[in-house]
Design an enzyme around this catalytic site. Structure first.
Site, PDB file in Angstrom:
ATOM      1  N   LEU A  79     -75.572 -59.971 -29.694  1.00  0.00           N
ATOM      2  CA  LEU A  79     -76.797 -59.510 -29.050  1.00  0.00           C
ATOM      3  C   LEU A  79     -78.037 -60.053 -29.741  1.00  0.00           C
ATOM      4  CD1 LEU A  79     -75.874 -55.763 -28.404  1.00  0.00           C
ATOM      5  CD2 LEU A  79     -75.966 -57.614 -26.722  1.00  0.00           C
ATOM      6  N   GLY A  80     -77.944 -60.290 -31.050  1.00  0.00           N
ATOM      7  CA  GLY A  80     -79.110 -60.788 -31.772  1.00  0.00           C
ATOM      8  C   GLY A  80     -78.930 -60.652 -33.261  1.00  0.00           C
TER       9      GLY A  80
ATOM     10  N   GLY B 219     -80.891 -59.049 -36.601  1.00  0.00           N
ATOM     11  CA  GLY B 219     -81.942 -58.171 -37.091  1.00  0.00           C
ATOM     12  C   GLY B 219     -82.172 -58.389 -38.568  1.00  0.00           C
ATOM     13  N   ASN B 220     -82.859 -57.431 -39.199  1.00  0.00           N
ATOM     14  CA  ASN B 220     -83.139 -57.535 -40.628  1.00  0.00           C
ATOM     15  C   ASN B 220     -81.838 -57.409 -41.423  1.00  0.00           C
ATOM     16  OD1 ASN B 220     -86.095 -57.798 -41.043  1.00  0.00           O
ATOM     17  ND2 ASN B 220     -86.157 -55.917 -39.841  1.00  0.00           N
TER      18      ASN B 220
ATOM     19  N   GLY C 154     -78.797 -58.564 -40.820  1.00  0.00           N
ATOM     20  CA  GLY C 154     -77.531 -58.344 -40.147  1.00  0.00           C
ATOM     21  C   GLY C 154     -77.486 -58.945 -38.757  1.00  0.00           C
TER      22      GLY C 154
ATOM     23  N   VAL D  96     -76.088 -58.305 -34.776  1.00  0.00           N
ATOM     24  CA  VAL D  96     -75.768 -57.214 -33.868  1.00  0.00           C
ATOM     25  C   VAL D  96     -74.874 -57.745 -32.749  1.00  0.00           C
ATOM     26  CG1 VAL D  96     -76.673 -55.386 -32.394  1.00  0.00           C
ATOM     27  CG2 VAL D  96     -78.003 -56.166 -34.374  1.00  0.00           C
TER      28      VAL D  96
ATOM     29  N   LYS E  64     -73.968 -53.247 -35.595  1.00  0.00           N
ATOM     30  CA  LYS E  64     -74.795 -54.043 -36.497  1.00  0.00           C
ATOM     31  C   LYS E  64     -74.055 -54.237 -37.809  1.00  0.00           C
ATOM     32  CE  LYS E  64     -79.370 -54.478 -38.604  1.00  0.00           C
ATOM     33  NZ  LYS E  64     -80.730 -53.913 -38.735  1.00  0.00           N
TER      34      LYS E  64
ATOM     35  N   ASP F 180     -91.682 -52.429 -39.202  1.00  0.00           N
ATOM     36  CA  ASP F 180     -91.375 -53.644 -38.443  1.00  0.00           C
ATOM     37  C   ASP F 180     -91.382 -53.366 -36.940  1.00  0.00           C
ATOM     38  OD1 ASP F 180     -90.937 -56.351 -38.310  1.00  0.00           O
ATOM     39  OD2 ASP F 180     -88.768 -56.232 -38.593  1.00  0.00           O
TER      40      ASP F 180
END
Length: 350
Positions: free
Chosen positions: A68-69, A71-72, A74, A76, A91, A184
């Site tokens: 999915l993407g 992140g900070n 990690g 996901v 995540k 954030d």
């Protein structure tokens, strides 16, 4: 500014990310639960959670569907529980030093302890043979405000922005009342589902104020959405703990203005700057100009959020009763937001 002279930045926690243009305190926290249900139907393709909330699970219980993407700290994934068929976001957190281990511990604590309709829900921790930590989160099936803006290709109407702002403010009200600063807030960290809900996600650089893991004004998060005082914590403009919470308000103001303009508001469309360009735009640049058609209530609301002096920035509690929020037309919001997320609904069902 002191930051210009001799300041070192922890690269692992500072990003310059802008939206991908080519991508397909003190308030009563009881108000966080007063928003009436949205009339959007919940898609049958995504059953409600069947895994016990807060429990510990194994990676073998889930099958990965797709990434999915990122992140900070990690990655996901969209995953499906093998036994129940329920869909979640997983995540996977990575730690490469002791500081990152502390941040992961803080993120997990925040996720497991928060309980708000406007904050992403954590269903538990997933253990891995390697010892790495993963957290099982609710799956927001319409993506993020960043992805919706990119796929839409045109700015959001004010009626949609007002409803979005109210939900995010209620999430921030809950977090701030529990002494949590997100640090954030940006379109990519505000997730959406096809029930019309917007939830705050990604607590990888968040701060629990009663702890001392790192200074609240340290250089973590996404540089583009940082408030001016976070570039120069030696200044007298951040006003103690109020300033810490006020940094989230600045980021929210920029986020809403981005939805209104269709591009990151402090730079020309499509420009991808370096750190120095962003710092100058945020700390020394003129306030962004709003289009002539922007309402006076929206202009005033954004002006309250984007005060360079954090002591003059409105609090979340004040913003919740601002006419731009208090005068929200629920019916108009539901109609316009349904139009915005309809492409996401089609993508999910296909």
């Amino acid at each position: 500014m002191a930051v210009i002279r001799e300041r070192r930045f922890p690269k692992a926690n500072l990003t310059l990310d802008l939206p991908r243009q080519d991508s397909t305190s003190g308030s009563d926290c009881r108000q966080c639960f007063s928003l009436p249900p949205f009339p959007f139907p919940q898609p049958a393709a995504f059953p409600t959670a069947a895994v016990h909330s807060g429990g510990d699970h194994r990676l073998s219980d889930f099958e990965k569907i797709k990434v999915l993407g990122h992140g900070n700290g990690g990655t996901v994934y969209q995953v499906r529980h093998r036994r129940t068929g329920s869909v979640y976001a997983l995540k996977a957190l990575t730690a490469d030093d002791s500081l990152r281990q502390q941040q992961i511990a803080c993120e997990v604590q925040i996720l497991r302890s928060t309980d708000s309709l406007f904050v992403i829900h954590c269903h538990g921790v997933v253990s891995a043979p390697s010892g790495d930590t993963s957290v099982l989160l609710e799956f927001m099936n319409a993506g993020s405000l960043e992805s919706l803006l990119a796929s839409r290709g045109i700015p959001f109407p004010e009626s949609a922005i007002s409803g979005i702002a109210r939900q995010v403010l209620r999430g921030l009200s809950y977090l701030h009342s529990h002494e949590i600063v997100h640090r954030d807030i940006k379109p990519g960290n505000l997730l959406v589902n096809t029930a019309g809900e917007i939830k705050i996600a990604d607590f990888g650089v968040s701060k629990i104020m009663r702890r001392s893991l790192d200074p609240c004004f340290s250089y973590v998060g996404t540089c583009a959405y940082m408030s001016p005082e976070r570039f120069d914590p030696d200044s007298n403009s951040y006003g103690g703990n109020h300033g810490a919470y006020a940094a989230d308000v600045w980021s929210l103001g920029l986020t809403l203005l981005e939805l209104h303009l269709g591009h990151f508001p402090l730079l020309p469309p499509g420009q991808r700057p370096d750190w120095a360009t962003l710092m100058c735009a945020i700390c020394f640049g003129e306030p962004p100009e709003l289009p002539e058609f922007a309402s006076s209530n929206f202009r005033d609301f954004i002006g309250r959020c984007l005060q360079k002096d954090s002591s003059k920035r409105w609090s979340v509690a004040q913003l919740l009763v601002h006419p731009f929020i208090d005068g929200l037309d629920e019916g108009e919001f539901n109609r316009t937001f349904r139009e915005i997320i309809s492409p996401a609904t089609v993508a999910v069902e296909s």
